[in-house]
Design a protein around this motif. Structure first.
Motif, PDB file in Angstrom:
ATOM      1  N   ARG A  38      90.784  18.066  30.175  1.00 40.19           N
ATOM      2  CA  ARG A  38      89.699  18.919  30.674  1.00 40.19           C
ATOM      3  C   ARG A  38      89.637  20.279  29.980  1.00 40.19           C
ATOM      4  O   ARG A  38      88.640  20.985  30.086  1.00 40.19           O
ATOM      5  CB  ARG A  38      89.826  19.101  32.182  1.00 40.19           C
ATOM      6  CG  ARG A  38      91.148  19.678  32.661  1.00 40.19           C
ATOM      7  CD  ARG A  38      91.244  19.623  34.181  1.00 40.19           C
ATOM      8  NE  ARG A  38      92.507  20.141  34.687  1.00 40.19           N
ATOM      9  CZ  ARG A  38      93.616  19.426  34.810  1.00 40.19           C
ATOM     10  NH1 ARG A  38      93.609  18.151  34.453  1.00 40.19           N
ATOM     11  NH2 ARG A  38      94.724  19.972  35.265  1.00 40.19           N
ATOM     12  N   GLN A  39      90.688  20.680  29.266  1.00 36.10           N
ATOM     13  CA  GLN A  39      90.678  21.969  28.582  1.00 36.10           C
ATOM     14  C   GLN A  39      90.102  21.878  27.173  1.00 36.10           C
ATOM     15  O   GLN A  39      89.908  22.901  26.514  1.00 36.10           O
ATOM     16  CB  GLN A  39      92.112  22.514  28.508  1.00 36.10           C
ATOM     17  CG  GLN A  39      92.821  22.665  29.855  1.00 36.10           C
ATOM     18  CD  GLN A  39      92.140  23.660  30.787  1.00 36.10           C
ATOM     19  OE1 GLN A  39      91.370  24.503  30.327  1.00 36.10           O
ATOM     20  NE2 GLN A  39      92.417  23.556  32.079  1.00 36.10           N
ATOM     21  N   MET A  40      89.831  20.662  26.699  1.00 36.28           N
ATOM     22  CA  MET A  40      89.314  20.513  25.334  1.00 36.28           C
ATOM     23  C   MET A  40      87.886  21.039  25.230  1.00 36.28           C
ATOM     24  O   MET A  40      87.033  20.697  26.037  1.00 36.28           O
ATOM     25  CB  MET A  40      89.349  19.039  24.897  1.00 36.28           C
ATOM     26  CG  MET A  40      90.734  18.486  24.664  1.00 36.28           C
ATOM     27  SD  MET A  40      90.693  16.770  24.032  1.00 36.28           S
ATOM     28  CE  MET A  40      90.042  17.062  22.384  1.00 36.28           C
ATOM     29  N   ARG A  41      87.634  21.874  24.230  1.00 37.98           N
ATOM     30  CA  ARG A  41      86.298  22.415  24.035  1.00 37.98           C
ATOM     31  C   ARG A  41      85.357  21.367  23.439  1.00 37.98           C
ATOM     32  O   ARG A  41      84.166  21.338  23.754  1.00 37.98           O
ATOM     33  CB  ARG A  41      86.358  23.643  23.125  1.00 37.98           C
ATOM     34  CG  ARG A  41      87.052  24.844  23.761  1.00 37.98           C
ATOM     35  CD  ARG A  41      86.957  26.056  22.863  1.00 37.98           C
ATOM     36  NE  ARG A  41      87.560  27.239  23.487  1.00 37.98           N
ATOM     37  CZ  ARG A  41      87.593  28.439  22.923  1.00 37.98           C
ATOM     38  NH1 ARG A  41      87.079  28.620  21.709  1.00 37.98           N
ATOM     39  NH2 ARG A  41      88.162  29.451  23.551  1.00 37.98           N
ATOM     40  N   VAL A  42      85.882  20.536  22.545  1.00 37.49           N
ATOM     41  CA  VAL A  42      85.076  19.487  21.925  1.00 37.49           C
ATOM     42  C   VAL A  42      85.740  18.149  22.232  1.00 37.49           C
ATOM     43  O   VAL A  42      86.716  17.761  21.587  1.00 37.49           O
ATOM     44  CB  VAL A  42      84.968  19.688  20.403  1.00 37.49           C
ATOM     45  CG1 VAL A  42      84.084  18.600  19.797  1.00 37.49           C
ATOM     46  CG2 VAL A  42      84.412  21.065  20.077  1.00 37.49           C
ATOM     47  N   PRO A  43      85.242  17.416  23.231  1.00 31.60           N
ATOM     48  CA  PRO A  43      85.856  16.131  23.596  1.00 31.60           C
ATOM     49  C   PRO A  43      85.692  15.099  22.482  1.00 31.60           C
ATOM     50  O   PRO A  43      84.774  15.191  21.664  1.00 31.60           O
ATOM     51  CB  PRO A  43      85.080  15.713  24.848  1.00 31.60           C
ATOM     52  CG  PRO A  43      84.413  16.947  25.345  1.00 31.60           C
ATOM     53  CD  PRO A  43      84.130  17.763  24.122  1.00 31.60           C
ATOM     54  N   PRO A  44      86.557  14.096  22.450  1.00 29.72           N
ATOM     55  CA  PRO A  44      86.406  13.008  21.478  1.00 29.72           C
ATOM     56  C   PRO A  44      85.183  12.162  21.802  1.00 29.72           C
ATOM     57  O   PRO A  44      84.669  12.198  22.915  1.00 29.72           O
ATOM     58  CB  PRO A  44      87.696  12.202  21.657  1.00 29.72           C
ATOM     59  CG  PRO A  44      88.071  12.453  23.086  1.00 29.72           C
ATOM     60  CD  PRO A  44      87.700  13.874  23.360  1.00 29.72           C
ATOM     61  N   ARG A  45      84.757  11.361  20.840  1.00 30.67           N
ATOM     62  CA  ARG A  45      83.583  10.515  21.056  1.00 30.67           C
ATOM     63  C   ARG A  45      83.877   9.390  22.045  1.00 30.67           C
ATOM     64  O   ARG A  45      83.010   8.976  22.806  1.00 30.67           O
ATOM     65  CB  ARG A  45      83.104   9.919  19.730  1.00 30.67           C
ATOM     66  CG  ARG A  45      81.759   9.226  19.845  1.00 30.67           C
ATOM     67  CD  ARG A  45      81.281   8.658  18.527  1.00 30.67           C
ATOM     68  NE  ARG A  45      79.875   8.294  18.657  1.00 30.67           N
ATOM     69  CZ  ARG A  45      79.443   7.176  19.225  1.00 30.67           C
ATOM     70  NH1 ARG A  45      80.323   6.308  19.691  1.00 30.67           N
ATOM     71  NH2 ARG A  45      78.147   6.928  19.324  1.00 30.67           N
ATOM     72  N   ASP A  46      85.107   8.885  22.028  1.00 31.49           N
ATOM     73  CA  ASP A  46      85.487   7.793  22.908  1.00 31.49           C
ATOM     74  C   ASP A  46      86.992   7.844  23.142  1.00 31.49           C
ATOM     75  O   ASP A  46      87.687   8.727  22.624  1.00 31.49           O
ATOM     76  CB  ASP A  46      85.069   6.441  22.328  1.00 31.49           C
ATOM     77  CG  ASP A  46      85.616   6.222  20.920  1.00 31.49           C
ATOM     78  OD1 ASP A  46      86.745   6.656  20.638  1.00 31.49           O
ATOM     79  OD2 ASP A  46      84.917   5.607  20.092  1.00 31.49           O
ATOM     80  N   CYS A  47      87.507   6.904  23.914  1.00 28.06           N
ATOM     81  CA  CYS A  47      88.926   6.907  24.254  1.00 28.06           C
ATOM     82  C   CYS A  47      89.805   6.610  23.045  1.00 28.06           C
ATOM     83  O   CYS A  47      90.907   7.155  22.919  1.00 28.06           O
ATOM     84  CB  CYS A  47      89.203   5.875  25.349  1.00 28.06           C
ATOM     85  SG  CYS A  47      88.410   6.271  26.931  1.00 28.06           S
ATOM     86  N   HIS A  48      89.334   5.771  22.150  1.00 25.74           N
ATOM     87  CA  HIS A  48      90.134   5.441  20.970  1.00 25.74           C
ATOM     88  C   HIS A  48      90.329   6.670  20.092  1.00 25.74           C
ATOM     89  O   HIS A  48      91.425   6.896  19.547  1.00 25.74           O
ATOM     90  CB  HIS A  48      89.477   4.318  20.174  1.00 25.74           C
ATOM     91  CG  HIS A  48      90.312   3.833  19.035  1.00 25.74           C
ATOM     92  ND1 HIS A  48      90.149   4.295  17.746  1.00 25.74           N
ATOM     93  CD2 HIS A  48      91.363   2.950  18.992  1.00 25.74           C
ATOM     94  CE1 HIS A  48      91.025   3.713  16.957  1.00 25.74           C
ATOM     95  NE2 HIS A  48      91.767   2.897  17.683  1.00 25.74           N
ATOM     96  N   GLU A  49      89.300   7.478  19.947  1.00 27.33           N
ATOM     97  CA  GLU A  49      89.430   8.709  19.166  1.00 27.33           C
ATOM     98  C   GLU A  49      90.416   9.660  19.828  1.00 27.33           C
ATOM     99  O   GLU A  49      91.199  10.328  19.144  1.00 27.33           O
ATOM    100  CB  GLU A  49      88.068   9.382  19.015  1.00 27.33           C
ATOM    101  CG  GLU A  49      88.090  10.611  18.104  1.00 27.33           C
ATOM    102  CD  GLU A  49      86.716  11.191  17.860  1.00 27.33           C
ATOM    103  OE1 GLU A  49      86.480  12.361  18.208  1.00 27.33           O
ATOM    104  OE2 GLU A  49      85.873  10.440  17.314  1.00 27.33           O
ATOM    105  N   MET A  50      90.412   9.701  21.165  1.00 23.46           N
ATOM    106  CA  MET A  50      91.378  10.527  21.883  1.00 23.46           C
ATOM    107  C   MET A  50      92.802  10.037  21.618  1.00 23.46           C
ATOM    108  O   MET A  50      93.723  10.834  21.419  1.00 23.46           O
ATOM    109  CB  MET A  50      91.073  10.479  23.385  1.00 23.46           C
ATOM    110  CG  MET A  50      91.980  11.357  24.252  1.00 23.46           C
ATOM    111  SD  MET A  50      91.677  13.115  24.061  1.00 23.46           S
ATOM    112  CE  MET A  50      93.253  13.677  23.455  1.00 23.46           C
ATOM    113  N   LEU A  51      92.977   8.729  21.596  1.00 17.25           N
ATOM    114  CA  LEU A  51      94.303   8.157  21.323  1.00 17.25           C
ATOM    115  C   LEU A  51      94.767   8.527  19.921  1.00 17.25           C
ATOM    116  O   LEU A  51      95.936   8.882  19.714  1.00 17.25           O
ATOM    117  CB  LEU A  51      94.245   6.636  21.479  1.00 17.25           C
ATOM    118  CG  LEU A  51      95.569   5.885  21.300  1.00 17.25           C
ATOM    119  CD1 LEU A  51      96.568   6.279  22.384  1.00 17.25           C
ATOM    120  CD2 LEU A  51      95.339   4.374  21.313  1.00 17.25           C
ATOM    121  N   MET A  52      93.873   8.459  18.941  1.00 21.01           N
ATOM    122  CA  MET A  52      94.225   8.813  17.570  1.00 21.01           C
ATOM    123  C   MET A  52      94.542  10.305  17.450  1.00 21.01           C
ATOM    124  O   MET A  52      95.463  10.692  16.733  1.00 21.01           O
ATOM    125  CB  MET A  52      93.076   8.451  16.618  1.00 21.01           C
ATOM    126  CG  MET A  52      92.773   6.948  16.511  1.00 21.01           C
ATOM    127  SD  MET A  52      94.175   5.959  15.923  1.00 21.01           S
ATOM    128  CE  MET A  52      94.847   5.332  17.487  1.00 21.01           C
TER     129      MET A  52
END
Length: 279
Positions: A45-59
């Motif tokens: 929730r603190q990220m200013r620019v969230p990833p496009r999807d969950c896989h990008e977050m994992l990477m």
């Protein structure tokens, strides 16, 4: 009047703080799928620019991200989604429990923007399915089925695309592989879900003379789905999760998930391109 408004705003902010939530945590387009007491469970929730999807977050986390709620941004605005990180960074777009308390007999508008509880039984929303799968990356669909004995079957369709609302969120599917049967693209008479438009109780786009979303079994309507005339599969009928021979009224399934992630084929091509650049 201004003092009263300020006091109300201050009281609201105080309640949010007591619940462990700040205004920053509320920046998501689909917060109706997340109860206030779960806002603080959003892991990034603190990220200013969230990833496009969950896989990008994992990477981005070098493979260290845990299962749970995350902000992602497949379109212009962030949304909250449940991420199945241990299984490879899948973005969960649907979850249903047989005899769920969540009603899946919903309108077109509700299926468009989602309903339920994103941490439990829910439909993320057809608009967000479109945003996730429209590119630039190629996506695949994962279907996970679990029976009462905890036996799990999985199927994948690659590629997977949901078209925009002007096209009635038409379903486009590629090749199938997995341990479940192919219940969406298997070319059987009246049960071919691939290339079908989405149908709800108030928007009939199927190929049957009646509205398939309204047809009942044990008093429960079918719910929204990409019907043909009518279904060889339907994961939105909450009294019987239906997936041909794998899940039906004789062979009950307890849970079902639909998930999306970037195509492995695309990642393989990108990997080969990177190796060529290094030569």
């Amino acid at each position: 009047m201004r003092r009263l408004r300020c006091r109300l705003q201050a009281a609201t902010l105080l309640l949010l703080c007591v619940a462990g939530v700040t205004a920053e945590h509320l920046q998501a387009e689909n917060l109706h799928l997340l109860p206030p007491d779960e806002h603080n469970l959003v892991r990034n929730r603190q990220m200013r620019v969230p990833p496009r999807d969950c896989h990008e977050m994992l990477m981005m986390s070098s493979g260290q991200a845990h299962d749970g709620l995350y902000l992602i941004q497949p379109g212009d605005s962030p949304i909250v989604a449940y991420c199945a990180m241990r299984e490879g960074g899948w973005t969960v777009v649907q979850h249903i429990t047989v005899n769920s308390s969540v009603d899946f007999d919903r309108t077109w508008a509700e299926y468009k923007l989602g309903f339920g509880r994103v941490s439990g039984d829910h439909w993320l929303g057809n608009e967000y399915l479109h945003q996730l799968t429209r590119g630039p990356a190629r996506y695949k669909l994962g279907v996970k089925l679990v029976d009462p004995d905890a036996i799990t079957k999985m199927g994948e369709y690659d590629p997977f695309l949901v078209e925009d609302e002007a096209s009635a969120f038409r379903l486009r599917l590629g090749l199938f592989q997995g341990t479940s049967v192919d219940a969406l693209t298997l070319d059987t008479e009246n049960y071919l879900h691939d290339n079908q438009k989405f149908t709800t109780k108030d928007r009939d786009n199927d190929n049957y003379f009646q509205n398939c979303a309204k047809l009942e079994f044990q008093g429960v309507p079918g719910g929204g789905w990409w019907y043909d005339a009518c279904a060889g599969a339907n994961l939105n009928r909450r009294n019987v999760i239906y997936w041909q021979k794998d899940c039906n009224k004789e062979r009950l399934c307890k849970y079902a998930w639909m998930m999306v992630r970037p195509s492995d084929t695309l990642k393989l091509i990108q990997s080969k391109d990177c190796k060529k650049d290094e030569l």
